[in-house]
Design a protein around this motif. Structure first.
Motif, PDB file in Angstrom:
ATOM      1  N   LYS A  74       0.676  -1.152   0.145  1.00 32.27           N
ATOM      2  CA  LYS A  74      -0.089  -0.152   0.113  1.00 32.27           C
ATOM      3  C   LYS A  74       0.866   1.246   0.268  1.00 32.27           C
ATOM      4  O   LYS A  74       0.363   2.217  -0.521  1.00 32.27           O
ATOM      5  N   VAL A  75       2.099   1.222   0.682  1.00 35.49           N
ATOM      6  CA  VAL A  75       2.800   2.299   0.576  1.00 35.49           C
ATOM      7  C   VAL A  75       3.316   2.740  -0.744  1.00 35.49           C
ATOM      8  O   VAL A  75       3.369   3.845  -1.098  1.00 35.49           O
ATOM      9  N   THR A  76       3.698   1.452  -1.537  1.00 38.00           N
ATOM     10  CA  THR A  76       4.472   1.626  -2.883  1.00 38.00           C
ATOM     11  C   THR A  76       3.410   2.042  -3.881  1.00 38.00           C
ATOM     12  O   THR A  76       3.463   2.641  -4.975  1.00 38.00           O
ATOM     13  N   HIS A  77       2.242   1.409  -3.697  1.00 35.47           N
ATOM     14  CA  HIS A  77       1.124   1.661  -4.776  1.00 35.47           C
ATOM     15  C   HIS A  77      -0.238   2.057  -3.791  1.00 35.47           C
ATOM     16  O   HIS A  77      -0.945   0.940  -3.360  1.00 35.47           O
ATOM     17  N   PRO A  78      -0.534   3.154  -3.323  1.00 36.99           N
ATOM     18  CA  PRO A  78      -1.799   3.420  -2.564  1.00 36.99           C
ATOM     19  C   PRO A  78      -2.933   2.979  -3.278  1.00 36.99           C
ATOM     20  O   PRO A  78      -4.039   3.010  -2.312  1.00 36.99           O
ATOM     21  N   GLU A  79      -3.083   2.543  -4.590  1.00 38.54           N
ATOM     22  CA  GLU A  79      -4.533   2.157  -5.015  1.00 38.54           C
ATOM     23  C   GLU A  79      -4.549   0.919  -4.708  1.00 38.54           C
ATOM     24  O   GLU A  79      -6.046   0.408  -4.694  1.00 38.54           O
ATOM     25  N   TYR A  80      -3.769   0.167  -4.216  1.00 40.40           N
ATOM     26  CA  TYR A  80      -3.872  -1.380  -3.835  1.00 40.40           C
ATOM     27  C   TYR A  80      -4.798  -1.563  -2.605  1.00 40.40           C
ATOM     28  O   TYR A  80      -4.718  -0.776  -1.494  1.00 40.40           O
ATOM     29  N   LYS A  81      -5.905  -2.295  -2.936  1.00 44.23           N
ATOM     30  CA  LYS A  81      -6.875  -2.554  -1.854  1.00 44.23           C
ATOM     31  C   LYS A  81      -7.600  -1.253  -1.378  1.00 44.23           C
ATOM     32  O   LYS A  81      -8.333  -1.143  -0.336  1.00 44.23           O
ATOM     33  N   ALA A  82      -7.487  -0.304  -2.102  1.00 39.28           N
ATOM     34  CA  ALA A  82      -7.931   1.179  -1.673  1.00 39.28           C
ATOM     35  C   ALA A  82      -9.615   1.259  -1.555  1.00 39.28           C
ATOM     36  O   ALA A  82     -10.052   2.162  -0.740  1.00 39.28           O
ATOM     37  N   THR A  83     -10.245   0.515  -2.308  1.00 36.85           N
ATOM     38  CA  THR A  83     -11.614   0.621  -2.210  1.00 36.85           C
ATOM     39  C   THR A  83     -12.446  -0.408  -1.029  1.00 36.85           C
ATOM     40  O   THR A  83     -13.430  -0.426  -0.952  1.00 36.85           O
ATOM     41  N   ARG A  84     -11.572  -0.952  -0.437  1.00 36.91           N
ATOM     42  CA  ARG A  84     -12.110  -1.950   0.776  1.00 36.91           C
ATOM     43  C   ARG A  84     -12.497  -0.929   1.987  1.00 36.91           C
ATOM     44  O   ARG A  84     -11.590  -0.068   2.225  1.00 36.91           O
TER      45      ARG A  84
END
Length: 341
Positions: A74-84
């Motif tokens: 999540k730090v390197t790719h803020p979009e990862y699991k962002a919709t949960r």
């Protein structure tokens, strides 16, 4: 995977996956301690864990959990699991409690700093193979499809519980997905994963991706053979597939779906990870959360205890005559092989 009765089996459990499923499956029970702490997910977790140990005849156990306070992806790719959405407080509390109860029971639990349960089960399968063990991974996460190989099977947790969940081997994986396990991560990266908020390559769904990989083996090989790729995908989709934007999406997904290295701390020769667990420790851990009475089957499975025969009644005098009892036909023996679907 060929039968290998002389090879011990490690059960590697995605703790977050199993506890999430137990949280929803046992929600109706509303089990809580006398002080009001929610424990229904813990109850369901241990119930299913006992069934898992029995089903795969496990000789060892490791349970992985996500690091709830930090996630490198999540730090390197803020979009990862962002919709949960935010987790229910009762779920968060029981995730923390599960780690404590399992450790108190003597189970080998790994919570890797900044990483996830997926990384733990992948590392455990690697370590088990190096020690001459086979592995069965228990999870509902499709990313684990890529971990299936000659020494690793996947018990895919689905609705209906452990008994209804299929055990996937390399051949079954090919039937299910259209590709071999070693190709699956590229298929998933092309398709994307909505549950993790990862868009896939436009125009490439699971069927198209499977056809491409089945014919050409890898995405790199497809890019190296543009003419064959155009034939397989059609000119319009092939143009999108080969674009820099699409390949950037594909590379990001592969990066996020690839397990990170984890030190599991397993010592399958003599220490952490071996079953059975100490009966006193398991019972005491469950009693502390007031679940000792309802988790007896799990205690039996985790501690390698046999079923105690019923006591033989004694009579001071001959018993009174009893009416004949009609005995139902015995249930058919359980199949030793499980279906895929």
């Amino acid at each position: 995977m060929p039968d290998a009765p002389d090879r011990p089996v490690l059960l590697a459990v995605d703790g977050n996956s199993l506890l999430h499923r137990s949280y929803h499956a046992f929600l109706g029970s509303g089990t809580r301690t006398a002080a009001g702490a929610a424990t229904w997910a813990i109850r369901g977790f241990f119930s299913q864990l006992g069934l898992l140990v029995d089903r795969v005849a496990a000789d060892g156990l490791v349970v992985g959990f996500d690091d709830a306070g930090n996630n490198r992806r999540k730090v390197t790719h803020p979009e990862y699991k962002a919709t949960r959405g935010e987790k229910d407080p009762d779920l968060v509390a029981q995730l923390r409690l599960a780690v404590r109860v399992l450790r108190d029971a003597g189970a080998h639990v790994v919570v890797p700093e900044g990483l996830e349960a997926d990384d733990v089960v992948a590392a455990a399968a690697r370590d088990a193979a190096a020690a001459g063990w086979d592995t069965v991974i228990a999870t509902s996460d499709r990313d684990a499809f890529a971990l299936v190989d000659g020494t690793t099977r996947l018990l895919r947790l689905i609705s209906g519980g452990v008994d209804a969940s299929p055990v996937l081997t390399r051949d079954r994986m090919r039937l299910l997905t259209g590709v071999w396990p070693e190709q699956y991560r590229e298929l998933a990266a092309l398709r994307g994963d909505t549950s993790d908020n990862l868009a896939g390559v436009r125009g490439i769904g699971p069927k198209t991706g499977a056809r491409l990989l089945s014919e050409l083996g890898t995405v790199r090989a497809a890019l190296a053979d543009p003419e064959r790729t155009r034939v397989l995908l059609g000119a319009r989709v092939a143009e999108v597939f080969t674009s820099a934007e699409s390949q950037e999406v594909f590379a990001r997904n592969v990066e996020l779906m690839t397990p990170e290295p984890v030190t599991t701390g397993l010592d399958l020769a003599a220490g952490p990870g071996r079953l059975p667990l100490d009966e006193h420790a398991v019972r005491a851990a469950l009693e502390r959360v007031e679940l000792g009475a309802v988790c007896r089957p799990a205690v039996r499975a985790l501690c390698g205890l046999g079923f105690a025969p019923p006591p033989v009644p004694s009579f001071a005098s001959a018993p009174a005559p009893r009416r004949p009892v009609v005995v139902a036909a015995a249930a058919p023996a359980r199949e030793t092989e499980w279906t895929l679907f």
